[in-house]
Design a protein around this motif. Sequence first.
Motif, PDB file in Angstrom:
ATOM      1  N   GLU A 154      15.444   7.042  -4.535  1.00  0.00           N
ATOM      2  CA  GLU A 154      14.502   5.872  -4.146  1.00  0.00           C
ATOM      3  C   GLU A 154      13.878   4.890  -5.238  1.00  0.00           C
ATOM      4  OE1 GLU A 154      11.190   8.189  -2.292  1.00  0.00           O
ATOM      5  OE2 GLU A 154      12.253   8.115  -0.097  1.00  0.00           O
ATOM      6  N   GLU A 155      13.903   5.589  -6.405  1.00  0.00           N
ATOM      7  CA  GLU A 155      13.492   4.716  -7.487  1.00  0.00           C
ATOM      8  C   GLU A 155      14.661   3.761  -8.143  1.00  0.00           C
ATOM      9  OE1 GLU A 155      12.272   5.604 -12.205  1.00  0.00           O
ATOM     10  OE2 GLU A 155      12.888   7.216 -11.012  1.00  0.00           O
ATOM     11  N   MET A 156      15.912   4.301  -7.715  1.00  0.00           N
ATOM     12  CA  MET A 156      16.913   3.306  -8.052  1.00  0.00           C
ATOM     13  C   MET A 156      16.927   1.973  -6.998  1.00  0.00           C
ATOM     14  SD  MET A 156      20.106   5.868  -8.572  1.00  0.00           S
ATOM     15  CE  MET A 156      21.294   4.488  -8.744  1.00  0.00           C
ATOM     16  N   ARG A 157      16.155   2.261  -5.807  1.00  0.00           N
ATOM     17  CA  ARG A 157      16.330   1.183  -4.876  1.00  0.00           C
ATOM     18  C   ARG A 157      15.145   0.295  -5.141  1.00  0.00           C
ATOM     19  NH1 ARG A 157      17.259   5.351  -0.511  1.00  0.00           N
ATOM     20  NH2 ARG A 157      15.129   5.285   0.028  1.00  0.00           N
TER      21      ARG A 157
ATOM     22  N   SER B 181      -1.499  10.376   7.135  1.00  0.00           N
ATOM     23  CA  SER B 181      -0.062  10.351   7.267  1.00  0.00           C
ATOM     24  C   SER B 181       0.407  11.969   6.953  1.00  0.00           C
ATOM     25  CB  SER B 181       0.739   9.636   6.259  1.00  0.00           C
ATOM     26  OG  SER B 181       0.232   8.247   6.259  1.00  0.00           O
ATOM     27  N   PRO B 182       1.435  12.183   7.428  1.00  0.00           N
ATOM     28  CA  PRO B 182       1.892  14.044   7.456  1.00  0.00           C
ATOM     29  C   PRO B 182       2.018  14.124   5.943  1.00  0.00           C
ATOM     30  CG  PRO B 182       3.187  12.600   9.200  1.00  0.00           C
ATOM     31  CD  PRO B 182       2.430  11.517   8.477  1.00  0.00           C
ATOM     32  N   GLY B 183       1.558  15.436   5.721  1.00  0.00           N
ATOM     33  CA  GLY B 183       1.793  15.972   4.186  1.00  0.00           C
ATOM     34  C   GLY B 183       0.521  15.450   3.271  1.00  0.00           C
ATOM     35  N   GLY B 184      -0.651  15.074   4.013  1.00  0.00           N
ATOM     36  CA  GLY B 184      -1.678  14.719   3.342  1.00  0.00           C
ATOM     37  C   GLY B 184      -1.638  13.359   2.597  1.00  0.00           C
ATOM     38  N   GLY B 185      -0.988  12.461   3.169  1.00  0.00           N
ATOM     39  CA  GLY B 185      -0.692  11.163   2.631  1.00  0.00           C
ATOM     40  C   GLY B 185      -1.813  10.210   3.441  1.00  0.00           C
ATOM     41  N   VAL B 186      -1.893   9.052   3.033  1.00  0.00           N
ATOM     42  CA  VAL B 186      -2.954   8.035   3.797  1.00  0.00           C
ATOM     43  C   VAL B 186      -2.096   6.693   3.849  1.00  0.00           C
ATOM     44  CG1 VAL B 186      -5.193   9.376   3.366  1.00  0.00           C
ATOM     45  CG2 VAL B 186      -4.226   7.586   1.801  1.00  0.00           C
ATOM     46  N   THR B 187      -2.493   5.753   4.727  1.00  0.00           N
ATOM     47  CA  THR B 187      -1.962   4.678   4.733  1.00  0.00           C
ATOM     48  C   THR B 187      -3.110   3.702   4.984  1.00  0.00           C
ATOM     49  OG1 THR B 187       0.075   5.099   6.009  1.00  0.00           O
ATOM     50  CG2 THR B 187      -0.686   2.868   5.800  1.00  0.00           C
ATOM     51  N   LEU B 188      -3.229   2.668   3.988  1.00  0.00           N
ATOM     52  CA  LEU B 188      -4.434   1.713   4.095  1.00  0.00           C
ATOM     53  C   LEU B 188      -3.725   0.435   4.423  1.00  0.00           C
ATOM     54  CD1 LEU B 188      -7.698   1.283   3.371  1.00  0.00           C
ATOM     55  CD2 LEU B 188      -6.693   0.612   1.176  1.00  0.00           C
ATOM     56  N   GLU B 189      -4.385  -0.379   5.625  1.00  0.00           N
ATOM     57  CA  GLU B 189      -3.656  -1.561   6.214  1.00  0.00           C
ATOM     58  C   GLU B 189      -4.847  -2.267   6.637  1.00  0.00           C
ATOM     59  OE1 GLU B 189      -0.806  -0.384   8.919  1.00  0.00           O
ATOM     60  OE2 GLU B 189      -2.163   1.035   9.988  1.00  0.00           O
ATOM     61  N   PRO B 190      -4.663  -3.571   6.639  1.00  0.00           N
ATOM     62  CA  PRO B 190      -5.632  -4.499   7.058  1.00  0.00           C
ATOM     63  C   PRO B 190      -5.901  -4.606   8.700  1.00  0.00           C
ATOM     64  CG  PRO B 190      -3.542  -5.693   6.573  1.00  0.00           C
ATOM     65  CD  PRO B 190      -3.379  -4.498   5.978  1.00  0.00           C
ATOM     66  N   LEU B 191      -6.844  -4.715   9.096  1.00  0.00           N
ATOM     67  CA  LEU B 191      -7.129  -4.757  10.762  1.00  0.00           C
ATOM     68  C   LEU B 191      -6.895  -5.881  11.210  1.00  0.00           C
ATOM     69  CD1 LEU B 191     -10.106  -2.197  10.833  1.00  0.00           C
ATOM     70  CD2 LEU B 191      -7.765  -1.639  11.114  1.00  0.00           C
TER      71      LEU B 191
ATOM     72  N   ARG C 205      -3.057  -6.601   2.214  1.00  0.00           N
ATOM     73  CA  ARG C 205      -2.196  -5.769   1.506  1.00  0.00           C
ATOM     74  C   ARG C 205      -2.020  -4.082   2.204  1.00  0.00           C
ATOM     75  NH1 ARG C 205      -4.891  -7.719  -3.992  1.00  0.00           N
ATOM     76  NH2 ARG C 205      -3.614  -9.492  -4.367  1.00  0.00           N
ATOM     77  N   ARG C 206      -0.822  -3.969   2.733  1.00  0.00           N
ATOM     78  CA  ARG C 206      -0.851  -2.668   3.155  1.00  0.00           C
ATOM     79  C   ARG C 206      -0.046  -1.738   2.427  1.00  0.00           C
ATOM     80  NH1 ARG C 206       3.056   0.493   5.970  1.00  0.00           N
ATOM     81  NH2 ARG C 206       2.382   1.628   7.628  1.00  0.00           N
ATOM     82  N   ALA C 207      -0.276  -0.653   2.337  1.00  0.00           N
ATOM     83  CA  ALA C 207       0.286   0.488   1.255  1.00  0.00           C
ATOM     84  C   ALA C 207       0.199   1.857   1.903  1.00  0.00           C
ATOM     85  CB  ALA C 207      -0.563   0.228  -0.035  1.00  0.00           C
ATOM     86  N   ARG C 208       1.167   2.607   1.422  1.00  0.00           N
ATOM     87  CA  ARG C 208       1.053   4.155   1.706  1.00  0.00           C
ATOM     88  C   ARG C 208       0.909   4.936   0.480  1.00  0.00           C
ATOM     89  NH1 ARG C 208       6.280   6.013   2.535  1.00  0.00           N
ATOM     90  NH2 ARG C 208       7.028   3.989   1.105  1.00  0.00           N
ATOM     91  N   PHE C 209       0.326   6.092   0.465  1.00  0.00           N
ATOM     92  CA  PHE C 209       0.071   6.640  -0.521  1.00  0.00           C
ATOM     93  C   PHE C 209       0.418   8.204  -0.274  1.00  0.00           C
ATOM     94  CE2 PHE C 209      -2.917   3.092  -0.319  1.00  0.00           C
ATOM     95  CZ  PHE C 209      -3.037   2.660  -1.603  1.00  0.00           C
TER      96      PHE C 209
ATOM     97  N   TRP D  31      -4.895   9.903  -4.450  1.00  0.00           N
ATOM     98  CA  TRP D  31      -3.488   9.479  -3.984  1.00  0.00           C
ATOM     99  C   TRP D  31      -2.742   8.336  -4.817  1.00  0.00           C
ATOM    100  CZ3 TRP D  31      -7.912  10.006  -1.202  1.00  0.00           C
ATOM    101  CH2 TRP D  31      -8.095  10.804  -0.250  1.00  0.00           C
ATOM    102  N   ILE D  32      -1.753   8.234  -4.888  1.00  0.00           N
ATOM    103  CA  ILE D  32      -0.907   7.197  -5.591  1.00  0.00           C
ATOM    104  C   ILE D  32      -0.085   6.348  -4.651  1.00  0.00           C
ATOM    105  CG2 ILE D  32       1.205   8.832  -6.118  1.00  0.00           C
ATOM    106  CD1 ILE D  32       0.979   7.209  -8.865  1.00  0.00           C
ATOM    107  N   GLY D  33      -0.224   5.076  -4.979  1.00  0.00           N
ATOM    108  CA  GLY D  33       0.537   3.973  -4.182  1.00  0.00           C
ATOM    109  C   GLY D  33       2.064   4.126  -4.386  1.00  0.00           C
ATOM    110  N   LEU D  34       2.945   3.978  -3.018  1.00  0.00           N
ATOM    111  CA  LEU D  34       3.983   4.185  -2.906  1.00  0.00           C
ATOM    112  C   LEU D  34       4.730   2.668  -2.820  1.00  0.00           C
ATOM    113  CD1 LEU D  34       4.368   7.321  -0.605  1.00  0.00           C
ATOM    114  CD2 LEU D  34       4.610   7.130  -2.761  1.00  0.00           C
TER     115      LEU D  34
END
Length: 460
Positions: A257-260, A378-388, A393-397, A405-408
């Motif tokens: 994923e880092e390569m992409r 999100s599954p695995g204890g992650g979260v998503t923050l998105e505008p309503l 700025r939408r982001a997954r963590f 959490w760290i942004g993805l």
Amino acid sequence: MTSSFEALLPSTERALLHRIAVAQTEGRAPSFAAGVVREGKAVWFGARSCVDGHEPDTGTQFRIGSITKVFTAVLVMRMRDEGLLGLDDPLEKHLPGTGVGEVTIAQLLSHSAGLAAETPAPWWERSSGTLRPEPADVLGERPTPHPAGRLFHYSNPGYTLLGSLVEAVRGVSWEEALRGGILEPLGLTRTTLRPVAPHAGGWAVHPWADVMLPEPLEDLGIMAPAGALWSTVGDLGRFAAFLAEGDDRVLCRASVEEMRVPAVPPAAGDAEGGYGLGLQLLRRDGRTLVGHTGSLPGFLAGLWVSVEDGVAAVAFANATSGPLVPTVAADLIRIVAEAEPRIPEPWRPLSEAEADPELLALTGPWYWGTSAYGLRVSPGGGVTLEPLRGVGRRARFRPLPEGGWIGLDGYYLGETLRVVRRPDGSVSHLDLGSFVFTREPYGPEDAVPGGVDEAGWRGL
């Protein structure tokens, strides 16, 4: 990509065959071969030839040119994961004497090291590698015509240096490192440095007449890591599945994923392109493709993967120019993705372990200033923050071991989201890279930077 699927629909298969038939005819290619992989499984193969009954099959080798660079990049990333080097290390730390200064390994992988595009004359693709026995022979008197790290400038000599880096760190030849590090674990038995029958011959087709001329086959020597490999539709299909999901025997999913991730801005005038760490990036037909194109005298090749669609395609032609092979590979993905869109996995509730009451209490609306955002678990204890509403700025963590959490992705890639609590343990606000998100817009008791006017909200 592990799901099991039935074969493609007959209408889809006909559309795929029509696309490569048009490419072979209009591009005047002696032969054309292509394949599609869906969810990690080869689901279609097609071929056309100017000689009836002599179409290539899934095991026929073609020269893949610069798709070789992806293999070299995976070898370098694997050494990084093993702790043998760092991507920000200067090349000279591990391969002294090149004369390229403080150019880093990451810059070489992303073609941002400022190196020249080609070697000194004669043209390396059509001359013997014996003319360039050492790395210095591929660089010339002015190896870095551009400032390092400032722009994308595709460099074949840069990947030659990466191949020499692999040899210096591993203590074996690049070919041996390739075989043990990638080809054998992935079962790519028909990917080789030199052609092994059955293989296509390389041809040049006259631009103004339907006649052909055989292209010479040169041993490229130390330039091999930049573009010498031969492979098949079957092998590159398996390699494409690896580029979608990773394989711990070669390179883990996170490193693939880092390569992409785009490493440098696109070149001037190339709004749809980009480059990661050894992978070309292409925005086409509303989807993001990752992979690489390739060409050497007598051969054209393309490999693209749409991770979101779970579809990859490989295409080859044995002609120096003519058919737009990479475009065809992208079109094959579009045909499958649009005719037979990916069926989503069934919705399932979180597990008991993931349904943490403290985490659930954080869900719902939050406000950055007056902009409304929603926090979703999100599954695995992650979260998503998105505008309503509106833009934002939408982001997954993903969760961090130490908390938070760290942004993805997006603007918050690599940024830390954490919960800030009051002395009594109650939640005060969320901190995202110094941005404060509160439960109310400018609540008088909230920790809003700069404070809130004491008179509160008012009308005109």
